[in-house]
Enzyme design. Structure first.
Site, mmCIF file in Angstrom:
data_model
loop_
_atom_site.group_PDB
_atom_site.id
_atom_site.type_symbol
_atom_site.label_atom_id
_atom_site.label_comp_id
_atom_site.label_asym_id
_atom_site.label_seq_id
_atom_site.Cartn_x
_atom_site.Cartn_y
_atom_site.Cartn_z
ATOM 1 N N LYS A 77 30.023 3.989 13.258
ATOM 2 C CA LYS A 77 29.272 4.012 12.010
ATOM 3 C C LYS A 77 28.064 4.926 12.158
ATOM 4 C CE LYS A 77 25.885 1.480 10.363
ATOM 5 N NZ LYS A 77 25.076 2.445 9.599
ATOM 6 N N SER B 189 16.998 0.494 16.706
ATOM 7 C CA SER B 189 15.759 -0.254 16.892
ATOM 8 C C SER B 189 15.963 -1.463 17.795
ATOM 9 C CB SER B 189 15.229 -0.712 15.536
ATOM 10 O OG SER B 189 16.005 -1.797 15.068
ATOM 11 N N GLU C 155 20.756 1.064 23.462
ATOM 12 C CA GLU C 155 19.717 2.057 23.728
ATOM 13 C C GLU C 155 18.728 1.931 22.592
ATOM 14 O OE1 GLU C 155 17.430 4.658 23.559
ATOM 15 O OE2 GLU C 155 18.896 6.241 23.248
ATOM 16 N N CYS D 27 13.420 8.255 20.347
ATOM 17 C CA CYS D 27 13.117 6.954 20.961
ATOM 18 C C CYS D 27 12.335 7.115 22.254
ATOM 19 C CB CYS D 27 14.400 6.176 21.194
ATOM 20 S SG CYS D 27 15.686 7.167 21.949
ATOM 21 N N GLU E 248 6.280 1.275 18.093
ATOM 22 C CA GLU E 248 6.954 2.563 18.007
ATOM 23 C C GLU E 248 6.757 3.119 16.599
ATOM 24 O OE1 GLU E 248 11.256 2.498 18.399
ATOM 25 O OE2 GLU E 248 11.154 4.394 19.484
#
Lengths: 472, 291
Positions: free
Chosen positions: A179, A231, A252, A286, A383
């Site tokens: 996806k 996330s 990850e 990230c 973040e």
């Protein structure tokens, strides 16, 4: 400073008006359609089908069939040849993919052209070579694939994340249902066309555009493994969802990397690294070096040169070859960046932005440097996933390490010093999956990437990355 | 048989190199399969679990910072100590499980040999699992496995000694520290093992041993934010295992599910994470990046 004339990219990809779901080798209708928007103009690019639960089940069944009848029984050497073929086709159509990625994502053509697309092709080429050599990977004499893999990827590197997911999975003998992110499905669907062009057996790769609900359905479907990049909050939900099942999972997730500049660093190089660390891909990375930790004795000099350098960055049209910083990927992300930057000012940090013009339409955020940042502030903890740098200072190397590790994340870190022993000392102590010393944001198919702590588990790339897709 | 009164042993926890009772003051009777009461064991509480995690965390960095050669020698020393007390452990295992004495001795000897096996791994696994990566650019790029940190282990229920040693040895060989919840109904050999470790130059806090109820203590370990890995090898109840795994998801712990044995290298890999370090290998590459 030099004035630059606009240098727009001239190759235009053939973007269809509408894309379906890619299931069992064919494009089919989904339960509904949604729009994909060019974030630099807010104009609609195309419409795309959204996969519902029934579509997910269909795609997983197709992948299962392909695994049992074609891809599983096929020799590693033949599987590898398909992957080599895909790598070659990606190289051939590199410019078209680069432009499409810039349009759908908003990132500068300079990056899609020189980084995203070539690195994606390298990933296929690298893993193609593993397909008939898995017995040499140090994971047993005859490591077996897991079966059907459900993969969910983010919007920041749409094609590259697809490559990181699909290439090792296929090389190890699995079939996949992937996806792409809701806001960036284009290159994944172009990749589906490329799979057709490569005569990849139907069902080996299935692409299901959609939003969070589609991803959740994929995690819950009859897959043997879930691989996710995104996330930490969603990563947690996935780890919970697979608890008690036999599904393997690799995650990850987020990061809040420290980029440490010691007083004996080569300052000009460090400044380039700081800029690359936080402003590469609009900071939608990230592993971005979003916390600059600079030794107090050189902080003034570093900041002065950093600001001078940031002032030369060109923000604007992603398809202009001179552009350094493109558009923020979505209105939603722009809102999040804006809110966190506002929180930074409210908590007492000092914001600095270069004077640069922003286009009137589209989603934009000026490169921003916060000084006077305390560890407790949200801009030092959360973040931001945008072009916002938080600057903290330290006095001793021990303090630098303590501050760098003071985060629940553990994805990446940077170290700048001309002293080799100090690099190794720091690299040993930094709690991060990847440490860049006197460089930043380097990626390679042969180099394992991934984090620890709340940045997730599992590696992508290199020999170690194969563990995620084999039954070991 | 002399008429001398035997001195019975009080079985206590092993936390931070010391042998405390449970802070809760609780204990529970431990019996053999034929219902003979063998001793009382301390019944660890949530606070004991937290103290054990704190001790493990404190010990982790120094333990990982030791040379691999020294870690190997200490594990080998534990094997030496155990060899000298093999008879005692065989007796405790036989009483706990009802096994024939020679079978019990066999499992103890196997445990000794496992310790020797892992003692030999400490200075080799990193070169087997890690290595140099040939990246497409002028960079030195190197990957090596590092310990996860603190690993909480629910030890096997029916194999109270060998199972315990097999679970903890690969975790500490790589520089992790552990909090081990011993077999609930057969904790005595595990608790005695603390005495072996305490005399093997193993720094206090590297291995912490708790006895008590799995259903009571394990959830605290599973949700503890300072635990990095969770070994559910000894959780027989599938529903409880699923619950513990879900709790561990809160801080994204690495979880080993019940029911799967592996080769020793797989077990070493389980509790390590790869760290990759990049450095430019040419003057032109020094800054890197696209800017």
């Amino acid at each position: 400073m030099f004035e630059y004339a606009p240098a727009p990219e001239s190759v235009r990809p053939q973007i269809k008006e509408h894309y379906g779901l890619f299931i069992d080798g064919e494009f089919v209708d989904g339960q509904a359609d949604f729009k994909s928007v060019d974030p630099s103009t807010e104009e609609s690019l195309f419409t795309v089908a959204e996969a519902g639960e029934a579509d997910v089940a269909k795609a997983v069944a197709a992948a299962r069939r392909a695994h049992e009848t074609v891809w599983g029984p096929m020799s590693g050497a033949e599987r590898g040849k398909y992957l080599f073929r895909i790598a070659r086709l990606l190289q051939e159509r590199a410019r078209e993919f680069a432009v499409a990625e810039s349009l759908d994502n908003g990132k500068p053509i300079k990056e899609t052209r020189d980084f995203d697309v070539p690195t994606a092709a390298q990933h296929f080429f690298y893993h193609a070579g593993w397909a008939d050599k898995l017995a040499y990977a140090g994971l047993g004499p005859d490591p077996r694939p897991l079966g059907v893999v459900g993969q969910v990827i983010p919007w920041n590197f749409p094609l590259l994340m697809l490559a990181w997911k699909i290439a090792p999975a296929l090389a190890c003998g699995n079939t996949v249902v992937l996806k792409p992110a809701e806001t960036t499905p284009l290159t994944a669907l172009m990749f589906a066309e490329l799979c057709q062009e490569a005569d990849l057996p139907p069902g080996v790769v299935n692409i299901l555009p959609g939003a969070g609900a589609t991803g959740a359905a994929l995690v819950d479907a009859a897959v043997d493994k879930v691989a996710f990049t995104g996330s930490t909050a969603v990563g947690r939900a996935i780890a919970k969802a697979v608890a008690g099942s036999k599904k393997k999972v690799t995650l990850e997730l987020g990061g809040k990397a420290a980029n440490i500049v010691f007083d004996d660093a080569a300052i000009d190089q460090a400044v380039e690294g700081i800029v690359n660390g936080i402003f590469f891909n609009q900071g939608h990375v990230c592993c971005a070096g979003s916390r600059l930790l600079v030794q107090e004795s050189v902080a003034g000099e570093v900041l002065e040169r950093l600001k001078a350098r940031v002032a030369t960055l060109r923000v604007g049209d992603p398809l202009d070859k001179n552009t350094d910083i493109g558009a923020i990927n979505s209105a939603e992300q722009l809102e999040r960046i804006t809110a966190l930057a506002k929180a930074g000012e409210e908590e007492g940090a000092d914001a600095w932005q270069p004077a640069c013009d922003l286009p009137e339409r589209g989603f934009w955020f000026r490169p921003t440097v916060f000084t006077g940042v305390q560890q407790s502030m949200r801009i030092a903890q959360e973040e931001i996933f945008g072009p916002v740098l938080s600057v903290l200072t330290f006095r001793t190397p021990d303090e630098a390490i303590a501050k760098a590790n003071n985060t629940p994340y553990g994805l990446s870190a940077g170290v700048w010093t001309e002293k080799g022993s100090k690099i190794l000392w720091a690299a040993e102590r930094l709690r991060a999956g990847v440490v860049w010393a006197n460089t930043f944001n380097q990626f390679d198919a042969a180099s394992p990437f991934g984090g620890l702590k709340e940045s997730g588990y599992g590696r992508e790339g290199g020999r170690q990355g194969l563990e995620a897709y084999l039954d070991v | 048989m002399s008429d001398r009164l035997r001195v019975n042993k009080t079985y206590k926890l092993y936390v931070g190199g010391k042998f405390p009772r449970s802070e809760s003051g609780r204990s529970y009777p431990v019996s053999s399969p034929d219902a003979t009461v063998l001793a009382n064991a301390a019944m660890a509480s949530r606070k004991d679990a937290r103290d054990a995690v704190a001790a493990a965390r404190k010990a982790q960095r120094p333990w990982a910072g030791q040379t691999a050669y020294l870690r190997g020698q200490i594990l080998y020393r534990a094997a030496e100590m155990l060899e000298g007390r093999a008879g005692q452990f065989a007796e405790e295992v036989a009483e706990a499980t009802g096994a024939e004495p020679h079978e019990a001795l066999g499992t103890v000897e196997a445990a000794i040999d496992r310790l020797v096996h892992y003692a030999g791994w400490t200075d080799k696994y990193a070169s087997v699992l890690g290595g140099a990566n040939p990246v497409a650019g002028p960079y030195f790029n190197h990957t090596k496995p590092e310990p996860l940190g603190v690993v909480a282990v629910v030890a096997p229920q029916d194999d109270p000694f060998l199972g315990l040693v097999e679970a903890l040895a690969p975790a500490i060989a790589t520089g992790n520290t552990v909090v081990v919840l011993a077999s609930e109904s057969k904790p005595l050999p595990a608790l005695s093992f603390g005495e072996v470790l305490a005399t093997s130059d193993l720094p206090g806090g590297v291995v912490n041993l708790l006895s008590g109820k799995v259903a009571e203590v394990a959830p605290h370990l599973a949700s503890h934010a300072d635990v990095n890995g969770l070994d559910l090898g000894g959780v027989g109840d599938a529903a409880l295992a699923a619950e513990l795994e879900a709790a561990a998801a809160g801080t994204l712990k690495v979880v080993r599910r019940p029911g799967r044995a592996g080769a020793s290298l797989d077990l070493l890999r389980q509790w390590t994470e790869y760290k990759t370090v990049w450095h430019p290998a040419g003057m032109a590459a020094a800054a890197g990046g696209a800017y």
